[in-house]
Every structure is written in C-alpha cells, then in structure tokens.
Design a protein around this motif. Structure first.
Motif, PDB file in Angstrom:
ATOM      1  N   VAL A   1       0.831  -1.204   0.000  1.00 17.56           N
ATOM      2  CA  VAL A   1       0.000   0.000   0.000  1.00 17.56           C
ATOM      3  C   VAL A   1       0.869   1.258   0.000  1.00 17.56           C
ATOM      4  O   VAL A   1       0.542   2.259  -0.639  1.00 17.56           O
ATOM      5  CB  VAL A   1      -0.938   0.001   1.218  1.00 17.56           C
ATOM      6  N   SER A   2       2.008   1.217   0.701  1.00 14.21           N
ATOM      7  CA  SER A   2       2.854   2.407   0.817  1.00 14.21           C
ATOM      8  C   SER A   2       3.510   2.801  -0.499  1.00 14.21           C
ATOM      9  O   SER A   2       3.928   3.955  -0.664  1.00 14.21           O
ATOM     10  CB  SER A   2       3.937   2.173   1.881  1.00 14.21           C
ATOM     11  N   VAL A   3       3.626   1.855  -1.445  1.00 16.53           N
ATOM     12  CA  VAL A   3       4.237   2.175  -2.744  1.00 16.53           C
ATOM     13  C   VAL A   3       3.194   2.201  -3.859  1.00 16.53           C
ATOM     14  O   VAL A   3       3.536   2.147  -5.045  1.00 16.53           O
ATOM     15  CB  VAL A   3       5.360   1.173  -3.088  1.00 16.53           C
ATOM     16  N   ASN A   4       1.929   2.302  -3.491  1.00 18.04           N
ATOM     17  CA  ASN A   4       0.860   2.391  -4.476  1.00 18.04           C
ATOM     18  C   ASN A   4       0.748   3.821  -4.977  1.00 18.04           C
ATOM     19  O   ASN A   4       0.661   4.762  -4.185  1.00 18.04           O
ATOM     20  CB  ASN A   4      -0.467   1.942  -3.864  1.00 18.04           C
TER      21      ASN A   4
ATOM     22  N   SER B   1       5.094   3.485  -6.906  1.00 19.24           N
ATOM     23  CA  SER B   1       5.571   4.865  -6.797  1.00 19.24           C
ATOM     24  C   SER B   1       6.030   5.124  -5.362  1.00 19.24           C
ATOM     25  O   SER B   1       5.505   4.532  -4.411  1.00 19.24           O
ATOM     26  CB  SER B   1       4.462   5.855  -7.167  1.00 19.24           C
ATOM     27  N   LEU B   2       7.022   6.004  -5.211  1.00 23.15           N
ATOM     28  CA  LEU B   2       7.480   6.442  -3.889  1.00 23.15           C
ATOM     29  C   LEU B   2       6.840   7.772  -3.504  1.00 23.15           C
ATOM     30  O   LEU B   2       7.339   8.477  -2.625  1.00 23.15           O
ATOM     31  CB  LEU B   2       9.008   6.559  -3.874  1.00 23.15           C
ATOM     32  N   ARG B   3       5.728   8.051  -4.121  1.00 25.16           N
ATOM     33  CA  ARG B   3       5.038   9.327  -3.900  1.00 25.16           C
ATOM     34  C   ARG B   3       4.738   9.595  -2.435  1.00 25.16           C
ATOM     35  O   ARG B   3       4.965  10.684  -1.930  1.00 25.16           O
ATOM     36  CB  ARG B   3       3.742   9.321  -4.713  1.00 25.16           C
ATOM     37  N   TRP B   4       4.255   8.588  -1.733  1.00 24.94           N
ATOM     38  CA  TRP B   4       3.818   8.787  -0.350  1.00 24.94           C
ATOM     39  C   TRP B   4       4.995   8.908   0.613  1.00 24.94           C
ATOM     40  O   TRP B   4       4.893   9.554   1.649  1.00 24.94           O
ATOM     41  CB  TRP B   4       2.871   7.671   0.068  1.00 24.94           C
ATOM     42  N   TYR B   5       6.119   8.310   0.264  1.00 22.59           N
ATOM     43  CA  TYR B   5       7.322   8.514   1.072  1.00 22.59           C
ATOM     44  C   TYR B   5       7.846   9.937   0.898  1.00 22.59           C
ATOM     45  O   TYR B   5       8.377  10.535   1.836  1.00 22.59           O
ATOM     46  CB  TYR B   5       8.400   7.497   0.691  1.00 22.59           C
ATOM     47  N   THR B   6       7.701  10.469  -0.313  1.00 22.21           N
ATOM     48  CA  THR B   6       8.084  11.858  -0.564  1.00 22.21           C
ATOM     49  C   THR B   6       7.234  12.806   0.274  1.00 22.21           C
ATOM     50  O   THR B   6       7.743  13.762   0.869  1.00 22.21           O
ATOM     51  CB  THR B   6       7.932  12.196  -2.061  1.00 22.21           C
TER      52      THR B   6
ATOM     53  N   VAL C   1      -0.244   7.581   2.721  1.00 25.64           N
ATOM     54  CA  VAL C   1       0.907   8.099   3.465  1.00 25.64           C
ATOM     55  C   VAL C   1       0.969   7.476   4.866  1.00 25.64           C
ATOM     56  O   VAL C   1       2.050   7.368   5.463  1.00 25.64           O
ATOM     57  CB  VAL C   1       0.860   9.641   3.549  1.00 25.64           C
ATOM     58  N   VAL C   2      -0.185   7.047   5.373  1.00 24.88           N
ATOM     59  CA  VAL C   2      -0.217   6.354   6.666  1.00 24.88           C
ATOM     60  C   VAL C   2       0.572   5.047   6.583  1.00 24.88           C
ATOM     61  O   VAL C   2       1.307   4.684   7.506  1.00 24.88           O
ATOM     62  CB  VAL C   2      -1.666   6.080   7.103  1.00 24.88           C
ATOM     63  N   ALA C   3       0.423   4.347   5.467  1.00 23.61           N
ATOM     64  CA  ALA C   3       1.173   3.108   5.273  1.00 23.61           C
ATOM     65  C   ALA C   3       2.672   3.407   5.195  1.00 23.61           C
ATOM     66  O   ALA C   3       3.491   2.643   5.716  1.00 23.61           O
ATOM     67  CB  ALA C   3       0.701   2.399   4.008  1.00 23.61           C
ATOM     68  N   SER C   4       3.026   4.510   4.559  1.00 19.74           N
ATOM     69  CA  SER C   4       4.438   4.906   4.490  1.00 19.74           C
ATOM     70  C   SER C   4       4.982   5.205   5.879  1.00 19.74           C
ATOM     71  O   SER C   4       6.115   4.835   6.210  1.00 19.74           O
ATOM     72  CB  SER C   4       4.600   6.135   3.584  1.00 19.74           C
TER      73      SER C   4
ATOM     74  N   ILE D   1      -0.558  10.027  12.767  1.00 23.37           N
ATOM     75  CA  ILE D   1      -1.151   8.911  12.038  1.00 23.37           C
ATOM     76  C   ILE D   1      -2.612   8.746  12.436  1.00 23.37           C
ATOM     77  O   ILE D   1      -3.493   8.555  11.584  1.00 23.37           O
ATOM     78  CB  ILE D   1      -0.364   7.615  12.309  1.00 23.37           C
ATOM     79  N   PHE D   2      -2.899   8.853  13.736  1.00 24.89           N
ATOM     80  CA  PHE D   2      -4.285   8.746  14.208  1.00 24.89           C
ATOM     81  C   PHE D   2      -5.144   9.847  13.592  1.00 24.89           C
ATOM     82  O   PHE D   2      -6.270   9.595  13.147  1.00 24.89           O
ATOM     83  CB  PHE D   2      -4.312   8.842  15.729  1.00 24.89           C
ATOM     84  N   ASN D   3      -4.621  11.060  13.576  1.00 25.42           N
ATOM     85  CA  ASN D   3      -5.383  12.171  12.990  1.00 25.42           C
ATOM     86  C   ASN D   3      -5.635  11.951  11.510  1.00 25.42           C
ATOM     87  O   ASN D   3      -6.713  12.274  10.995  1.00 25.42           O
ATOM     88  CB  ASN D   3      -4.624  13.486  13.199  1.00 25.42           C
ATOM     89  N   ASN D   4      -4.628  11.417  10.822  1.00 26.44           N
ATOM     90  CA  ASN D   4      -4.787  11.175   9.383  1.00 26.44           C
ATOM     91  C   ASN D   4      -5.839  10.112   9.118  1.00 26.44           C
ATOM     92  O   ASN D   4      -6.654  10.245   8.202  1.00 26.44           O
ATOM     93  CB  ASN D   4      -3.441  10.760   8.786  1.00 26.44           C
ATOM     94  N   VAL D   5      -5.815   9.056   9.937  1.00 23.87           N
ATOM     95  CA  VAL D   5      -6.808   7.997   9.781  1.00 23.87           C
ATOM     96  C   VAL D   5      -8.207   8.519  10.101  1.00 23.87           C
ATOM     97  O   VAL D   5      -9.198   8.164   9.460  1.00 23.87           O
ATOM     98  CB  VAL D   5      -6.463   6.802  10.694  1.00 23.87           C
ATOM     99  N   ARG D   6      -8.289   9.407  11.074  1.00 29.38           N
ATOM    100  CA  ARG D   6      -9.575   9.915  11.525  1.00 29.38           C
ATOM    101  C   ARG D   6     -10.187  10.908  10.547  1.00 29.38           C
ATOM    102  O   ARG D   6     -11.407  10.909  10.335  1.00 29.38           O
ATOM    103  CB  ARG D   6      -9.398  10.585  12.884  1.00 29.38           C
TER     104      ARG D   6
END
Length: 263
Positions: free
Chosen positions: A27-30, A43-48, A229-232, A218-223
């Motif tokens: 998921v992190s490289v999707n 893609s490394l988009r979410w790590y960026t 990016v959470v997976a990253s 991470i909690f705020n992002n999920v909420r």
C-alpha cells in the motif's frame, strides 16, 4: 507426523506476522490515492510526502526529539539505581527494584491518566517537556532490568582489585564498572527509544494534540482523511525499529543482553 505439524504451526505463525507487513508495504508504494492492494502502479510518492511536507516533518521531529531525551533520562535513572542497589545488596534494594518494574505491571491507561492529572495540576499539560519526562520515567523499567543483568555479572574481585591499585570510587566506576555495563546501557537506551517513537497513549493523554508526535499524526490522518501516506509512516516505524536492532546486534550480543541463553 508431530514434527510436520510443528513446522506447519511455525510457518502459520510466521505467515500471520509477515503478510500484514507485506500488505502495508504494498500500500505504501501504491501510486493511487486510494487504499488498495496489490498496488496497480508502483511509486514512492507517499514517502516523498512523508519526508517533505511540514505536516509530517514536525511530528517526526517531535517523536525523535522525545525519544532521544527520554531514553537518556531512562538510562540515567536505571544506571544510577542499579549502581546503588548493587552496592547495597540488601532486601531494601530488592524492594526498590520491584518499584522500578511497577510501571510495566500496570495497564497503560492507568499510567497515562495519572500522568495527565499530574501535569494538569502543575500547569504543564500540553508541553513537550511533560511528554519527555513521562516517557523517560515510565519506560525506565526496560533499562532497569537490562542493566541489572550487567551489574549481576560484575565480580566483587574486579572492584577490589581496582581499589587495591589505588583507584578512587569515581575512577573505579568510570574505568572499571561503567565500561562493563555499557553494552547493557546501550541496549536499554535503544529499546526505550524504539518504544518512545511508537508510543501513542501516554503522549496523547499528557499533551493531547498540542505536541503532535508521529503516532498522533497517524491517528489524525486515519480519523480525518485516510491516505496511503499512513502506510508509508507505518513502514518508516518498522524500518526504524529494524535498523536500530540491526545496528545494535552488530556491536553487541543482543540476545544475550536481553536475557537469552546460548546453551
């Protein structure tokens, strides 16, 4: 037949541990913005995003800062306590040691609530100093137990020999005792840092959202908006933990320091 069943059971446990890790990694490289597996495009988009956007960089900085200082506090307390207990060698020392192990014997929510009330009463709720001290005090159990193994391995003959050669108590500690227990102290430091970076409950109860650490982010992002990016961030957690343990194992006998037997 029994051997086959044992191997199948072990492989089933391994699969249960590894498969979620592989799914999160996928998921992190999707490249897509939706949460999906397997990834349709790599893609490394979410790590960026994780390592360039301010909304994520500040929580990462806060988590690392808290972990470094909290681990220093924990190891300092554990080292001093173990040295005193080693010198006393009394029943009272055992009682103090049990008190030091106490935080890990209580449910985390009780510790977190107690810390929240304490810092609110003295007017420091929501400050980074409160989070650092809370982590440093409540995670002292790990280095306390690990460093105690180092002191248990010390021989009184070594200390007596140092004193016979004219060393002062300070020189005996710095030149003889400390180098022998240093690997245990480093191991305790690394473990506290890992736990501190990954800790959510105490950080949230002590500082709320005023001091946003990576787990809170991470909690705020999920909420409020679940993105890959959470997976990253989760993979960054995992790689940080694995990296610290690998470096530690290169310079120390990690399993032995943690109490494993080589027999």
């Amino acid at each position: 037949m029994n051997g086959l069943l044992k191997r199948l059971f072990i492989w089933a446990i391994a699969a249960g541990l590894i498969l979620p890790f592989l799914i999160v990694a996928g998921v992190s490289v999707n490249a897509n913005s939706n949460i999906s597996f397997p990834p349709s495009e790599l893609s490394l988009r979410w790590y960026t995003v994780l390592f360039t956007e301010r909304d994520w960089l500040i929580p990462i900085r806060n988590s690392l800062l808290i972990a470094v200082i909290a681990a220093t506090i924990s190891v300092s307390i554990a080292l001093a306590a173990n040295y005193v207990l080693w010198r006393l060698k009394s029943g009272f020392g055992t009682f103090v040691f049990v008190l030091g192990v106490g935080p890990f014997m209580l449910p985390p929510i009780i510790i977190a609530m107690g810390a929240s009330v304490f810092w609110a009463e003295i007017g420091m709720y929501g400050r980074v100093e409160a989070t650092i001290i809370s982590h440093g005090v409540f995670f002292v159990t790990l280095p306390l137990v690990i460093i105690s193994r180092g002191f248990a391995a010390l021989s009184d003959d070594v200390v007596e020999a140092s004193r016979t050669m004219g060393a002062t108590p300070l020189q005996t500690f710095t030149k003889v005792i400390f180098p022998l227990v240093l690997p245990y102290a480093i191991t305790g430091y690394a473990l506290v840092a890992i736990i501190s970076v990954n800790e959510y409950l105490i950080s949230y109860m002590v500082s709320g959202f005023a001091v946003e650490t990576l787990p809170i982010r991470i909690f705020n992002n999920v909420r409020y908006g679940y993105t890959p990016v959470v997976a990253s961030a989760a993979m960054a957690f995992a790689l940080f933990t694995i990296g610290v343990l690998l470096v530690l194992s290169m310079f120390t006998d990690l399993l032995k320091l943690l109490g494993a037997s080589r027999d």
